[in-house]
Design a protein around this motif. Structure first.
Motif, PDB file in Angstrom:
ATOM      1  N   GLU A 197       4.078  -0.951  -4.042  1.00  0.00           N
ATOM      2  CA  GLU A 197       3.013  -1.892  -3.721  1.00  0.00           C
ATOM      3  C   GLU A 197       2.969  -2.173  -2.220  1.00  0.00           C
ATOM      4  O   GLU A 197       1.886  -2.288  -1.629  1.00  0.00           O
ATOM      5  CB  GLU A 197       3.193  -3.185  -4.508  1.00  0.00           C
ATOM      6  N   SER A 198       4.132  -2.282  -1.620  1.00  0.00           N
ATOM      7  CA  SER A 198       4.201  -2.508  -0.173  1.00  0.00           C
ATOM      8  C   SER A 198       3.619  -1.321   0.588  1.00  0.00           C
ATOM      9  O   SER A 198       2.833  -1.483   1.528  1.00  0.00           O
ATOM     10  CB  SER A 198       5.651  -2.748   0.244  1.00  0.00           C
ATOM     11  N   ARG A 199       4.001  -0.118   0.193  1.00  0.00           N
ATOM     12  CA  ARG A 199       3.456   1.086   0.833  1.00  0.00           C
ATOM     13  C   ARG A 199       1.935   1.153   0.667  1.00  0.00           C
ATOM     14  O   ARG A 199       1.223   1.507   1.590  1.00  0.00           O
ATOM     15  CB  ARG A 199       4.079   2.336   0.238  1.00  0.00           C
ATOM     16  N   GLU A 210      11.804  -2.524 -11.020  1.00  0.00           N
ATOM     17  CA  GLU A 210      11.053  -3.596 -10.341  1.00  0.00           C
ATOM     18  C   GLU A 210      11.070  -3.407  -8.827  1.00  0.00           C
ATOM     19  O   GLU A 210      10.051  -3.593  -8.154  1.00  0.00           O
ATOM     20  CB  GLU A 210      11.651  -4.954 -10.714  1.00  0.00           C
ATOM     21  N   GLN A 211      12.197  -3.018  -8.276  1.00  0.00           N
ATOM     22  CA  GLN A 211      12.305  -2.772  -6.829  1.00  0.00           C
ATOM     23  C   GLN A 211      11.420  -1.587  -6.422  1.00  0.00           C
ATOM     24  O   GLN A 211      10.764  -1.623  -5.393  1.00  0.00           O
ATOM     25  CB  GLN A 211      13.764  -2.524  -6.434  1.00  0.00           C
ATOM     26  N   ARG A 212      11.411  -0.540  -7.232  1.00  0.00           N
ATOM     27  CA  ARG A 212      10.586   0.630  -6.930  1.00  0.00           C
ATOM     28  C   ARG A 212       9.105   0.271  -6.947  1.00  0.00           C
ATOM     29  O   ARG A 212       8.336   0.710  -6.089  1.00  0.00           O
ATOM     30  CB  ARG A 212      10.871   1.742  -7.930  1.00  0.00           C
ATOM     31  N   VAL A 213       8.695  -0.526  -7.918  1.00  0.00           N
ATOM     32  CA  VAL A 213       7.297  -0.942  -7.995  1.00  0.00           C
ATOM     33  C   VAL A 213       6.943  -1.798  -6.779  1.00  0.00           C
ATOM     34  O   VAL A 213       5.874  -1.642  -6.175  1.00  0.00           O
ATOM     35  CB  VAL A 213       7.014  -1.694  -9.316  1.00  0.00           C
ATOM     36  N   THR A 214       7.830  -2.692  -6.398  1.00  0.00           N
ATOM     37  CA  THR A 214       7.603  -3.536  -5.216  1.00  0.00           C
ATOM     38  C   THR A 214       7.461  -2.679  -3.966  1.00  0.00           C
ATOM     39  O   THR A 214       6.573  -2.913  -3.136  1.00  0.00           O
ATOM     40  CB  THR A 214       8.753  -4.548  -5.051  1.00  0.00           C
ATOM     41  N   ASP A 215       8.325  -1.675  -3.813  1.00  0.00           N
ATOM     42  CA  ASP A 215       8.242  -0.769  -2.659  1.00  0.00           C
ATOM     43  C   ASP A 215       6.915  -0.002  -2.662  1.00  0.00           C
ATOM     44  O   ASP A 215       6.282   0.158  -1.614  1.00  0.00           O
ATOM     45  CB  ASP A 215       9.415   0.211  -2.656  1.00  0.00           C
TER      46      ASP A 215
END
Length: 68
Positions: free
Chosen positions: A11-13, A4-9
């Motif tokens: 999406e932010s990028r 989940e953290q990787r996906v959030t990162d």
């Protein structure tokens, strides 16, 4: 780091990349407008110069060489 953290990162990028691409596109569009305007100005100046040469003859023929 969990998934989940990787996906959030990611999406932010992606959001920052989208903003950067849009900013670059805006600059490119503006530069193209400037280039087109300069081309029109250059064409008008060339036409004006040709008209002046036609009226008064070539200025270069009467000018002394650059070393004088």
């Amino acid at each position: 780091m969990d998934l989940e953290q990787r996906v959030t990162d990611l999406e932010s990028r992606l959001a920052f990349q989208d903003d950067t691409i849009q900013a670059l596109n805006d600059v490119l569009v503006e530069q193209q407008r400037v280039v087109e305007r300069l081309q029109l100005q250059m064409a008008a100046l060339l036409k004006r110069q040709e008209e002046m040469v036609g009226q008064y003859g070539s200025f270069e023929e009467d000018a002394p060489p650059p070393h004088y």
